[in-house]
Scaffold this motif. Sequence first.
Motif, PDB file in Angstrom:
ATOM      1  N   SER A  91      13.395  -2.839   7.816  1.00 12.51           N
ATOM      2  CA  SER A  91      12.189  -2.980   7.131  1.00 12.51           C
ATOM      3  C   SER A  91      10.461  -1.506   6.338  1.00 12.51           C
ATOM      4  O   SER A  91      10.732  -1.377   7.453  1.00 12.51           O
ATOM      5  N   ASP A  92      10.632  -1.366   5.387  1.00 12.97           N
ATOM      6  CA  ASP A  92       9.663  -0.919   5.298  1.00 12.97           C
ATOM      7  C   ASP A  92       8.374  -1.972   5.312  1.00 12.97           C
ATOM      8  O   ASP A  92       8.186  -2.623   5.882  1.00 12.97           O
ATOM      9  N   PRO A  93       7.102  -0.758   5.445  1.00  7.91           N
ATOM     10  CA  PRO A  93       5.979  -1.776   5.810  1.00  7.91           C
ATOM     11  C   PRO A  93       5.327  -2.869   4.938  1.00  7.91           C
ATOM     12  O   PRO A  93       4.366  -3.988   5.217  1.00  7.91           O
ATOM     13  N   SER A  94       6.462  -3.215   3.646  1.00  4.93           N
ATOM     14  CA  SER A  94       5.839  -4.256   2.929  1.00  4.93           C
ATOM     15  C   SER A  94       6.616  -5.525   3.207  1.00  4.93           C
ATOM     16  O   SER A  94       7.017  -6.523   2.131  1.00  4.93           O
ATOM     17  N   THR A 132       9.437   8.640   3.646  1.00  5.03           N
ATOM     18  CA  THR A 132       9.479  10.257   3.843  1.00  5.03           C
ATOM     19  C   THR A 132       9.334  10.899   4.789  1.00  5.03           C
ATOM     20  O   THR A 132      11.220  11.656   5.551  1.00  5.03           O
ATOM     21  N   LYS A 133       8.436  10.541   6.240  1.00  5.83           N
ATOM     22  CA  LYS A 133       8.726  10.941   7.491  1.00  5.83           C
ATOM     23  C   LYS A 133      10.225  10.471   8.122  1.00  5.83           C
ATOM     24  O   LYS A 133      10.714  10.565   8.820  1.00  5.83           O
ATOM     25  N   GLY A 134      11.069   9.079   8.048  1.00  5.10           N
ATOM     26  CA  GLY A 134      11.646   7.822   8.394  1.00  5.10           C
ATOM     27  C   GLY A 134      12.758   8.342   7.768  1.00  5.10           C
ATOM     28  O   GLY A 134      13.294   8.897   8.429  1.00  5.10           O
ATOM     29  N   GLU A 161       1.032  -1.535   0.304  1.00  3.49           N
ATOM     30  CA  GLU A 161       0.168   0.234  -0.321  1.00  3.49           C
ATOM     31  C   GLU A 161       0.705   1.136  -0.199  1.00  3.49           C
ATOM     32  O   GLU A 161       2.498   1.553  -0.112  1.00  3.49           O
ATOM     33  N   LEU A 162       0.066   2.428  -0.787  1.00  2.00           N
ATOM     34  CA  LEU A 162       0.737   3.186  -0.170  1.00  2.00           C
ATOM     35  C   LEU A 162       0.639   4.672   0.927  1.00  2.00           C
ATOM     36  O   LEU A 162       2.204   5.659   1.142  1.00  2.00           O
ATOM     37  N   LYS A 163       0.064   4.416   1.500  1.00  2.00           N
ATOM     38  CA  LYS A 163      -0.211   5.323   2.966  1.00  2.00           C
ATOM     39  C   LYS A 163       1.145   5.251   3.744  1.00  2.00           C
ATOM     40  O   LYS A 163       1.868   6.340   4.356  1.00  2.00           O
ATOM     41  N   LYS A 164       1.226   4.465   4.642  1.00  2.00           N
ATOM     42  CA  LYS A 164       1.837   4.293   5.325  1.00  2.00           C
ATOM     43  C   LYS A 164       3.392   3.599   4.810  1.00  2.00           C
ATOM     44  O   LYS A 164       4.602   4.442   5.996  1.00  2.00           O
ATOM     45  N   THR A 165       3.637   3.659   3.412  1.00  2.00           N
ATOM     46  CA  THR A 165       4.899   3.155   2.558  1.00  2.00           C
ATOM     47  C   THR A 165       5.208   4.517   2.296  1.00  2.00           C
ATOM     48  O   THR A 165       6.950   4.980   2.661  1.00  2.00           O
ATOM     49  N   GLU A 166       4.209   6.215   2.086  1.00  2.00           N
ATOM     50  CA  GLU A 166       5.075   7.266   1.998  1.00  2.00           C
ATOM     51  C   GLU A 166       5.623   7.897   3.362  1.00  2.00           C
ATOM     52  O   GLU A 166       6.334   8.446   3.349  1.00  2.00           O
ATOM     53  N   GLU A 167       5.081   7.575   3.761  1.00  2.00           N
ATOM     54  CA  GLU A 167       5.210   8.451   5.524  1.00  2.00           C
ATOM     55  C   GLU A 167       6.961   7.572   6.574  1.00  2.00           C
ATOM     56  O   GLU A 167       7.234   8.383   7.133  1.00  2.00           O
ATOM     57  N   GLY A 195      11.197   4.386  -6.706  1.00  2.00           N
ATOM     58  CA  GLY A 195       9.894   3.908  -6.736  1.00  2.00           C
ATOM     59  C   GLY A 195       8.970   3.395  -6.180  1.00  2.00           C
ATOM     60  O   GLY A 195       9.798   2.391  -5.932  1.00  2.00           O
ATOM     61  N   LEU A 196       7.677   3.516  -6.286  1.00  2.00           N
ATOM     62  CA  LEU A 196       7.256   2.342  -5.096  1.00  2.00           C
ATOM     63  C   LEU A 196       5.974   2.098  -6.030  1.00  2.00           C
ATOM     64  O   LEU A 196       5.240   2.612  -6.257  1.00  2.00           O
ATOM     65  N   ASN A 197       5.189   1.347  -6.112  1.00  2.00           N
ATOM     66  CA  ASN A 197       4.384   0.663  -6.790  1.00  2.00           C
ATOM     67  C   ASN A 197       3.335  -0.145  -6.531  1.00  2.00           C
ATOM     68  O   ASN A 197       4.171  -0.856  -5.884  1.00  2.00           O
ATOM     69  N   THR A 198       1.955   0.329  -6.190  1.00  2.00           N
ATOM     70  CA  THR A 198       1.559  -1.394  -5.765  1.00  2.00           C
ATOM     71  C   THR A 198       0.402  -2.016  -6.930  1.00  2.00           C
ATOM     72  O   THR A 198      -0.710  -3.117  -6.884  1.00  2.00           O
ATOM     73  N   TRP A 199       1.190  -2.139  -8.064  1.00  2.00           N
ATOM     74  CA  TRP A 199       0.816  -2.930  -9.426  1.00  2.00           C
ATOM     75  C   TRP A 199       0.441  -4.456  -8.983  1.00  2.00           C
ATOM     76  O   TRP A 199      -0.566  -5.010 -10.201  1.00  2.00           O
ATOM     77  N   ASN A 200       1.299  -5.056  -7.921  1.00  2.00           N
ATOM     78  CA  ASN A 200       0.639  -6.220  -7.157  1.00  2.00           C
ATOM     79  C   ASN A 200       0.302  -6.770  -7.054  1.00  2.00           C
ATOM     80  O   ASN A 200      -0.355  -7.773  -6.212  1.00  2.00           O
TER      81      ASN A 200
END
Length: 282
Positions: free
Chosen positions: A271-274, A187-189, A178-184, A215-220
């Motif tokens: 590790s990122d949220p994913s 960017t904030k981290g 997903e992108l919301k927590k990933t963006e945080e 780059g970050l995507n949710t295409w999967n």
Amino acid sequence: MNFHREPVTFVGQVNLKVQNLERSLSFYKEVIGFKVLEQSERFANLTADGKTTLLSIEQPDNVLPMQGKTTGLYHFALLLPKRSDLAKIVQHFMEVGMRFGSSDHLVSEALYLSDPDGNGIEIYIDRDPSEWHWENGEVEMTVDPLNFPDLLSFGKQQSWKGLPSGTVMGHIHLHVAELKKTEEFYTKGLGFEVVNRFGAQALFISDGKYHHHIGLNTWNGVGAPMPSPNSVGLESFTLMLSNEEKRNQIITQFKSIGAAVMEENGSFVTSDPSGNRIILKV
């Protein structure tokens, strides 16, 4: 162009898991043009300049083939120094019968292919930053056809001799859940800034006003699961930080958003949220 040296935070090294080390080594040496820096029975570090590892490949125990529709690597991207270098590698791919895709992104000209395990690879050159178009803090990028006749006019009369020594890891592009927590997180981290949004499905982030370091995507698929630890794909990637102070600042920022940083063998790893593993290196 100083987008891949201090004080900018950038991707230094990508670490991949493969099914068959010998098969992958053959591909990365003969098709992509890496040199082997060090090698063991299950592991190899690959370099362009004979000194710096850009890519490591390892064959895990009980390795599984790449799993579809998971988080992890979309592609890693090798940035070549000159347009003639890109022309030479196009001619080389044609000579060895390597199939590849291509695109003109306005900021860059890129080739796309996969290794024998399906790990995505981009090989590209940047246009001069004076030609990049920025509006309201976002850089314009698109997917246009690459002008091959114009590109190939740059590489005539020159033979391919592998990756040029000035090659760097230009960026990494990841599948995320997903992108919301990933963006945080990023960017904030980690302190990157968003420089381009591709609808609600992808975002591109950078430091120092590069077109993108990640780059970050949710295409999967939104909610895509993490792959098995021993499956082919991304093991981790390294972010190069300018100094200890910067790393300590990032660790503090992570604490404030509830992200964990661990120390492993003298390295700081998060590790990122994913579940994409990141090594923070000074």
